[in-house]
Structure formats: C-alpha cells, structure tokens
Design a protein around this motif. Sequence first.
Motif, PDB file in Angstrom:
ATOM      1  N   TYR A   1     110.248 109.913 178.798  1.00  0.00           N
ATOM      2  CA  TYR A   1     109.510 109.118 177.822  1.00  0.00           C
ATOM      3  C   TYR A   1     110.081 107.707 177.662  1.00  0.00           C
ATOM      4  N   SER A   2     111.307 107.521 178.090  1.00  0.00           N
ATOM      5  CA  SER A   2     111.903 106.183 178.008  1.00  0.00           C
ATOM      6  C   SER A   2     111.443 105.273 179.131  1.00  0.00           C
ATOM      7  N   PHE A   3     111.199 105.864 180.318  1.00  0.00           N
ATOM      8  CA  PHE A   3     110.970 105.018 181.496  1.00  0.00           C
ATOM      9  C   PHE A   3     109.737 105.381 182.327  1.00  0.00           C
ATOM     10  N   LEU A   4     109.243 106.634 182.230  1.00  0.00           N
ATOM     11  CA  LEU A   4     108.243 107.091 183.191  1.00  0.00           C
ATOM     12  C   LEU A   4     106.886 107.434 182.595  1.00  0.00           C
ATOM     13  N   ARG A   5     106.845 107.819 181.354  1.00  0.00           N
ATOM     14  CA  ARG A   5     105.579 108.308 180.793  1.00  0.00           C
ATOM     15  C   ARG A   5     105.457 107.901 179.334  1.00  0.00           C
ATOM     16  N   PRO A   6     104.240 107.552 178.876  1.00  0.00           N
ATOM     17  CA  PRO A   6     104.069 107.215 177.456  1.00  0.00           C
ATOM     18  C   PRO A   6     104.408 108.421 176.576  1.00  0.00           C
ATOM     19  N   THR A   7     104.957 108.161 175.419  1.00  0.00           N
ATOM     20  CA  THR A   7     105.305 109.239 174.499  1.00  0.00           C
ATOM     21  C   THR A   7     104.045 109.881 173.916  1.00  0.00           C
ATOM     22  N   LYS A   8     104.214 111.062 173.325  1.00  0.00           N
ATOM     23  CA  LYS A   8     103.087 111.739 172.692  1.00  0.00           C
ATOM     24  C   LYS A   8     102.530 110.909 171.544  1.00  0.00           C
ATOM     25  N   ALA A   9     103.407 110.231 170.828  1.00  0.00           N
ATOM     26  CA  ALA A   9     102.962 109.406 169.710  1.00  0.00           C
ATOM     27  C   ALA A   9     102.075 108.261 170.199  1.00  0.00           C
ATOM     28  N   LYS A  10     102.515 107.585 171.243  1.00  0.00           N
ATOM     29  CA  LYS A  10     101.742 106.478 171.798  1.00  0.00           C
ATOM     30  C   LYS A  10     100.416 106.971 172.364  1.00  0.00           C
ATOM     31  N   ARG A  11     100.455 108.081 173.087  1.00  0.00           N
ATOM     32  CA  ARG A  11      99.220 108.624 173.653  1.00  0.00           C
ATOM     33  C   ARG A  11      98.239 109.024 172.555  1.00  0.00           C
ATOM     34  N   SER A  12      98.747 109.642 171.498  1.00  0.00           N
ATOM     35  CA  SER A  12      97.872 110.046 170.388  1.00  0.00           C
ATOM     36  C   SER A  12      97.135 108.850 169.812  1.00  0.00           C
TER      37      SER A  12
ATOM     38  N   THR B   1      72.986 120.492 160.500  1.00  0.00           N
ATOM     39  CA  THR B   1      73.356 119.527 161.535  1.00  0.00           C
ATOM     40  C   THR B   1      74.875 119.402 161.522  1.00  0.00           C
ATOM     41  N   LEU B   2      75.479 119.609 162.679  1.00  0.00           N
ATOM     42  CA  LEU B   2      76.927 119.632 162.773  1.00  0.00           C
ATOM     43  C   LEU B   2      77.467 118.350 163.398  1.00  0.00           C
ATOM     44  N   SER B   3      78.524 117.829 162.814  1.00  0.00           N
ATOM     45  CA  SER B   3      79.297 116.740 163.413  1.00  0.00           C
ATOM     46  C   SER B   3      80.644 117.327 163.806  1.00  0.00           C
ATOM     47  N   PHE B   4      81.181 116.896 164.943  1.00  0.00           N
ATOM     48  CA  PHE B   4      82.444 117.443 165.428  1.00  0.00           C
ATOM     49  C   PHE B   4      83.502 116.349 165.525  1.00  0.00           C
ATOM     50  N   GLN B   5      84.745 116.749 165.352  1.00  0.00           N
ATOM     51  CA  GLN B   5      85.893 115.869 165.537  1.00  0.00           C
ATOM     52  C   GLN B   5      86.957 116.606 166.349  1.00  0.00           C
ATOM     53  N   LEU B   6      87.763 115.833 167.060  1.00  0.00           N
ATOM     54  CA  LEU B   6      88.879 116.407 167.812  1.00  0.00           C
ATOM     55  C   LEU B   6      90.203 115.909 167.245  1.00  0.00           C
ATOM     56  N   ILE B   7      91.213 116.790 167.286  1.00  0.00           N
ATOM     57  CA  ILE B   7      92.568 116.403 166.931  1.00  0.00           C
ATOM     58  C   ILE B   7      93.515 116.864 168.041  1.00  0.00           C
ATOM     59  N   ASP B   8      94.812 116.545 167.898  1.00  0.00           N
ATOM     60  CA  ASP B   8      95.822 116.854 168.926  1.00  0.00           C
ATOM     61  C   ASP B   8      95.390 116.290 170.276  1.00  0.00           C
ATOM     62  N   LEU B   9      95.465 114.987 170.390  1.00  0.00           N
ATOM     63  CA  LEU B   9      94.813 114.280 171.490  1.00  0.00           C
ATOM     64  C   LEU B   9      95.748 113.804 172.600  1.00  0.00           C
TER      65      LEU B   9
ATOM     66  N   ILE C   1      83.309 109.622 170.948  1.00  0.00           N
ATOM     67  CA  ILE C   1      83.862 110.899 170.528  1.00  0.00           C
ATOM     68  C   ILE C   1      84.589 110.690 169.209  1.00  0.00           C
ATOM     69  N   ASP C   2      84.166 111.402 168.175  1.00  0.00           N
ATOM     70  CA  ASP C   2      84.737 111.195 166.854  1.00  0.00           C
ATOM     71  C   ASP C   2      86.114 111.850 166.747  1.00  0.00           C
ATOM     72  N   VAL C   3      87.078 111.109 166.226  1.00  0.00           N
ATOM     73  CA  VAL C   3      88.427 111.595 165.960  1.00  0.00           C
ATOM     74  C   VAL C   3      88.891 110.960 164.652  1.00  0.00           C
ATOM     75  N   PRO C   4      89.900 111.515 163.986  1.00  0.00           N
ATOM     76  CA  PRO C   4      90.424 110.850 162.790  1.00  0.00           C
ATOM     77  C   PRO C   4      90.915 109.445 163.129  1.00  0.00           C
ATOM     78  N   GLU C   5      90.633 108.499 162.265  1.00  0.00           N
ATOM     79  CA  GLU C   5      90.960 107.098 162.548  1.00  0.00           C
ATOM     80  C   GLU C   5      92.475 106.896 162.664  1.00  0.00           C
ATOM     81  N   PRO C   6      92.949 106.284 163.748  1.00  0.00           N
ATOM     82  CA  PRO C   6      94.392 106.067 163.913  1.00  0.00           C
ATOM     83  C   PRO C   6      94.904 104.971 162.984  1.00  0.00           C
TER      84      PRO C   6
END
Length: 266
Positions: free
Chosen positions: A63-74, A172-180, A86-91
């Motif tokens: 996460y320091s040098f090769l891949r974005p962290t989970k926080a950054k990706r989220s 009528t259903l609206s959907f959201q995703l989390i853990d992204l 795609i609806d998700v909770p606002e960052p």
Amino acid sequence: MKIVINPKYEFLRDFVTGILQRSYKVDKTYRNFRNIVEETRVGGVHAVVKIFKKPTEFNRVVYSFLRPTKAKRSYEYSIRLLKNGIDVPEPIAYLEKFKGPFFHTGCYICVYTDYSSIADFKDINLSDATQRQRLDSFLTQFSAYVADFHSKGLVHNDFNIDNILYKETDRTLSFQLIDLNRVQFHNRSLQKCAKDFSSIHFPDQMMDVIVDRYCMLRNLDKNIFLKKLARSRGRAKGVTKIKDIVLTPLGLRKKRPADGILKKEN
C-alpha cells in the motif's frame, strides 16, 4: 498523514484530521471486528466512519508503493460509480496515516445512508399475498439493477446482501452499494459476473428467479451462466476452507461473532 476531502465538506477538515484519535461521539457501532464502522454526527452532517484494520507488514509495503489503499479506493471508486449512474453513499473524505515511509492506517468517511439491506427480503412471508407481490417486484427490479451494473463493465467483488441496500417507495425500489474498495471497472468477464452472484445468499428459489431474469435481460445462455456460477461457488468454498485451516491456528483468522462485534481487549 495524507488527507483528501470532498470540497463540499471542506468545513469538516478539523474533524477528519483528528479522526484517528477517536475523539468524536459515536452514535452507533456497526462493526468492530476487522474494520471499525461507526455512525456519528458532526457539523450538521450525519456520517459513517470506517477505520480499516491495520495491514500486515507485507501489505504495508504494497500500500505504500504498489497499490492504492482501501481508504483511497473507497473514496475514488465512490466518485467513479456516481459518475456511472450507480448510487452510493456520498464520499466525504479519506485519510492515510504513515509511519516513516510506510503506510500504517487508513480511514474512509461518507454520508450516512438510511437505506436498508436487501437481506430484508430473505425471509419474507410468502403466505401473505401482498408480501408475495412485494417479493416478485423486488426480484424483477433487483435483477434489472444487477444486469445494468454488469452491463456497464462493473464488478463489485463483494456482492453480498449486506453490501446491497434499498429504499422502497410505492413498490419502486432504489438501490445503493457499500464496501466499494474491491470494485473493478471495465471488466466484462462473465465469470467475474458469476462470481458476484456467488456471494448473494438468497434461498435457491429466489436465486433461480433472479438468474433467469438477469440472463434474459442480458441475452445470456442461462445454462452456461449457471455452470460459471457453480464454478465460482466451488472456488469460494475451497478458499474459505483453506483460510480456516491455515490461518485460524496462527491466530490470523477469528471466528466472527453473530453480531459482528468483538469485545475490546484490555
């Protein structure tokens, strides 16, 4: 420490900067197992704070040098998904704490959502005609939602029923995703789509309807898709079994309590 804040929520910078000191008032704890997920209110904003578990020494380097962290990706994936319709909770923000040159802790903050888990439909009362109609409406709309999601080249990779939320208004259903943080973009692999399905644990009868309608909407051969789904389920069971055998004796894998919350160690 690296801090990135949605310009709309710049007024929360002091809160975000001090978040790892845990000085904020917690209204509710959703999880304190591997990650910490808490609900709070600050500056008139109803927010959810997710503090990711400390990574292994190997992953600290990754996460320091090769891949974005989970926080950054989220954070970044939330923005990209919203742009894809795609609806998700606002960052709100994410932060990364380093010790020396190496990543140590990550945190992601988003706006609280009042949507509910689609797990609500798992045990619906089928003896009630109104509830049967409600379930059929859900199956139709959910199938269309997943078909649209995958048709856009999106794969969630943790597509369980607790990570898919809904709000219902006059059927009528609206959907959201989390853990992204595991979402993949521009991936149209049918096997990857089947892998998403393998994480959705609804009763077989419900899954049969969802898969049937999904395949129809996407013009897919249902038999071929079912074979890919069976392969993904088999692989998932195998991986879980190996992790239990190898990691549990080493103390690297704990059995999750029913409520997902572990008591804090003194």
